[in-house]
Each structure stands twice: as C-alpha cells, then as structure tokens.
Design a protein around this motif. Structure first.
Motif, PDB file in Angstrom:
ATOM      1  N   GLN A  92      -8.316  -3.033   6.486  1.00  0.00           N
ATOM      2  CA  GLN A  92      -7.471  -2.236   5.819  1.00  0.00           C
ATOM      3  C   GLN A  92      -5.952  -2.579   5.804  1.00  0.00           C
ATOM      4  O   GLN A  92      -5.704  -2.531   6.708  1.00  0.00           O
ATOM      5  CB  GLN A  92      -7.915  -0.715   6.908  1.00  0.00           C
ATOM      6  CG  GLN A  92      -9.237  -0.136   6.670  1.00  0.00           C
ATOM      7  CD  GLN A  92      -9.290   1.269   7.160  1.00  0.00           C
ATOM      8  OE1 GLN A  92      -8.814   1.860   7.738  1.00  0.00           O
ATOM      9  NE2 GLN A  92      -9.869   1.597   6.867  1.00  0.00           N
ATOM     10  N   PHE A 112     -15.550  -2.834   5.524  1.00  0.00           N
ATOM     11  CA  PHE A 112     -14.752  -1.576   5.337  1.00  0.00           C
ATOM     12  C   PHE A 112     -13.873  -2.317   7.249  1.00  0.00           C
ATOM     13  O   PHE A 112     -13.263  -1.072   7.195  1.00  0.00           O
ATOM     14  CB  PHE A 112     -16.033  -0.801   6.065  1.00  0.00           C
ATOM     15  CG  PHE A 112     -16.802  -0.060   4.613  1.00  0.00           C
ATOM     16  CD1 PHE A 112     -16.383   0.711   3.960  1.00  0.00           C
ATOM     17  CD2 PHE A 112     -17.921  -0.952   4.730  1.00  0.00           C
ATOM     18  CE1 PHE A 112     -17.043   0.979   2.872  1.00  0.00           C
ATOM     19  CE2 PHE A 112     -18.587  -0.670   3.503  1.00  0.00           C
ATOM     20  CZ  PHE A 112     -17.913   0.492   2.229  1.00  0.00           C
ATOM     21  N   ASP A 113     -14.332  -2.927   7.665  1.00  0.00           N
ATOM     22  CA  ASP A 113     -12.845  -3.208   8.870  1.00  0.00           C
ATOM     23  C   ASP A 113     -11.797  -4.259   8.492  1.00  0.00           C
ATOM     24  O   ASP A 113     -10.748  -4.023   8.887  1.00  0.00           O
ATOM     25  CB  ASP A 113     -12.971  -4.306   9.891  1.00  0.00           C
ATOM     26  CG  ASP A 113     -13.882  -5.612   9.528  1.00  0.00           C
ATOM     27  OD1 ASP A 113     -14.412  -5.422   8.440  1.00  0.00           O
ATOM     28  OD2 ASP A 113     -14.641  -6.044  10.379  1.00  0.00           O
ATOM     29  N   ASN A 136       1.300  -1.639  -0.264  1.00  0.00           N
ATOM     30  CA  ASN A 136       0.078  -0.002   0.263  1.00  0.00           C
ATOM     31  C   ASN A 136       0.934   1.368  -0.668  1.00  0.00           C
ATOM     32  O   ASN A 136       1.175   1.387   1.297  1.00  0.00           O
ATOM     33  CB  ASN A 136      -0.859   0.374   1.191  1.00  0.00           C
ATOM     34  CG  ASN A 136      -1.852   1.348   1.265  1.00  0.00           C
ATOM     35  OD1 ASN A 136      -1.855   2.265  -0.464  1.00  0.00           O
ATOM     36  ND2 ASN A 136      -2.417   1.891   2.770  1.00  0.00           N
ATOM     37  N   LYS A 144      -2.394   7.114   3.286  1.00  0.00           N
ATOM     38  CA  LYS A 144      -3.646   6.158   4.382  1.00  0.00           C
ATOM     39  C   LYS A 144      -3.787   4.761   4.234  1.00  0.00           C
ATOM     40  O   LYS A 144      -3.372   3.654   2.997  1.00  0.00           O
ATOM     41  CB  LYS A 144      -5.148   6.888   4.212  1.00  0.00           C
ATOM     42  CG  LYS A 144      -4.731   9.003   4.208  1.00  0.00           C
ATOM     43  CD  LYS A 144      -6.320   8.827   3.882  1.00  0.00           C
ATOM     44  CE  LYS A 144      -6.525   8.460   5.373  1.00  0.00           C
ATOM     45  NZ  LYS A 144      -9.131   9.337   5.462  1.00  0.00           N
ATOM     46  N   ALA A 145      -4.309   4.002   5.309  1.00  0.00           N
ATOM     47  CA  ALA A 145      -4.943   2.641   5.574  1.00  0.00           C
ATOM     48  C   ALA A 145      -5.578   2.574   4.174  1.00  0.00           C
ATOM     49  O   ALA A 145      -6.896   3.954   3.686  1.00  0.00           O
ATOM     50  CB  ALA A 145      -5.442   2.761   6.465  1.00  0.00           C
ATOM     51  N   ILE A 146      -5.908   1.181   3.584  1.00  0.00           N
ATOM     52  CA  ILE A 146      -6.835   1.334   2.331  1.00  0.00           C
ATOM     53  C   ILE A 146      -7.798  -0.111   2.639  1.00  0.00           C
ATOM     54  O   ILE A 146      -7.122  -0.676   3.186  1.00  0.00           O
ATOM     55  CB  ILE A 146      -7.172   1.463   1.156  1.00  0.00           C
ATOM     56  CG1 ILE A 146      -5.592   0.732   0.193  1.00  0.00           C
ATOM     57  CG2 ILE A 146      -6.147   2.509   0.490  1.00  0.00           C
ATOM     58  CD1 ILE A 146      -5.141  -0.233  -0.454  1.00  0.00           C
ATOM     59  N   SER A 147      -9.245  -0.048   1.812  1.00  0.00           N
ATOM     60  CA  SER A 147     -10.121  -0.804   1.933  1.00  0.00           C
ATOM     61  C   SER A 147      -9.657  -1.385   0.538  1.00  0.00           C
ATOM     62  O   SER A 147     -10.774  -1.237   0.243  1.00  0.00           O
ATOM     63  CB  SER A 147     -11.612  -0.660   2.528  1.00  0.00           C
ATOM     64  OG  SER A 147     -11.421   0.017   4.441  1.00  0.00           O
TER      65      SER A 147
END
Length: 180
Positions: free
Chosen positions: A154, A151-152, A115, A119-122
């Motif tokens: 990431q 959505f949890d 990644n 930012k963290a991504i889903s």
C-alpha cells in the motif's frame, strides 16, 4: 456507509408499460450486489454501492412514474489515476497532480510516486518483462509478466520512494478513495 438517493420521473402513457418499467427497475437494481455506481455528475470516478431500496409512485392522472432509489455506498469516492492524471479536464480539484506512472527499467531504477488520495492505496502494476520486483518500505514484492496486485503493498498518503528492479516496463494504475 453513506446513503445516496436519486429521484426520477418517467412519463409513460400506458399503465401496462409503467408497470413493466417499475418491475424492470426493481428487478435490475434490487438483485444486484455491491458494484460500481457511476453518476453523470461525478465523471472522474465512481461509488462502490448497493441498491438499498426502490420506491415507485404511479401518478395515473399525469401518466408519470416517480421513482426514488436509495443506495448504500462506501464512504469514499473512488478515482482512477488514468482519469485523475489529466489536468485539463472540465473538473478541478485543488489536490490534482501530474506524475509519470510508467517506467522503462534496464536493471534498477529509483522512483517516487505521489499518493494524493485520502487513504493508503494498493496500486495495480503491469509489468512487461519476464521477472522483476519492487522494493518498498524494506519489503520486496516479486512481479510476474502482466498484471500484479498485492493487498499488502500500500502506497501511503504523500510521497512514496520505490526501487524498481528488472528488465521491462513497470506501469502503475492508482485507484484511490477521496471524501466528497
């Protein structure tokens, strides 16, 4: 939030057509909610934005409409992994990378996904088998055939270790945010 402004000039000989264009622009833009705002200058992604204002000046002497449009947008620019994977496009980003995002699995396979976004991504995961799952950070995410989104789930910035379990093809699509 971030403010994005555009200014256009339209030459329209007829006053009635200028007025009609003004009304159409205001109706189309001001009635919309947050959606993708694509700019021909930034072809690699989009802003998630909503029109905040439309101001139109009619310069009758020159048959011109001067149109000023303001959008309010999320602070990060969104880039799709399907576009970002092409290293040879006309845009260059120093953090650009190339990686495999589709995996054929017969039982179990350990993979790494990078990644490189800010930012963290889903991720969106398309799975071709009937049942499968992904183990990530000591959690198991069950998959169904077709499109899967959690959505949890990431992916953190940097290298992410995942274990794919099941029979079929696991394809990842990464929508990430970058600060521009």
């Amino acid at each position: 939030m971030r403010k994005i402004d555009y200014k256009f000039v339209a030459v329209v000989p007829s006053y009635e057509k200028r007025k009609s264009l003004e009304n159409t622009i205001k109706r189309e833009l001001m009635m919309s909610d947050f959606s993708k705002l694509k700019d021909s200058h930034d072809k690699s992604g989009y802003w998630y934005a909503k029109c905040e204002s439309v101001h139109v000046d009619d310069v009758h002497e020159r048959n011109e409409l001067i149109i000023s449009i303001s959008f309010v947008a999320r602070p990060f620019f969104i880039i799709d992994s399907d576009i970002k994977q092409d290293l040879w496009d006309e845009l260059w980003y120093p953090d650009k990378y190339e990686q495999k995002l589709s995996f054929n699995v017969g039982y179990k396979k350990s993979i790494h996904i990078w990644n490189g976004y800010d930012k963290a991504i889903s991720p969106i995961i398309n799975f071709s088998g009937s049942t499968g799952s992904i183990r990530y950070l000591d959690q198991i995410f069950p998959l169904v055939k077709g499109r899967n989104e959690f959505f949890d789930f990431q992916l953190l910035k940097g290298v992410n270790d995942l274990e794919l379990m099941g029979h079929g093809t696991f394809s990842f699509r990464l929508l990430g945010e970058v600060m521009m």
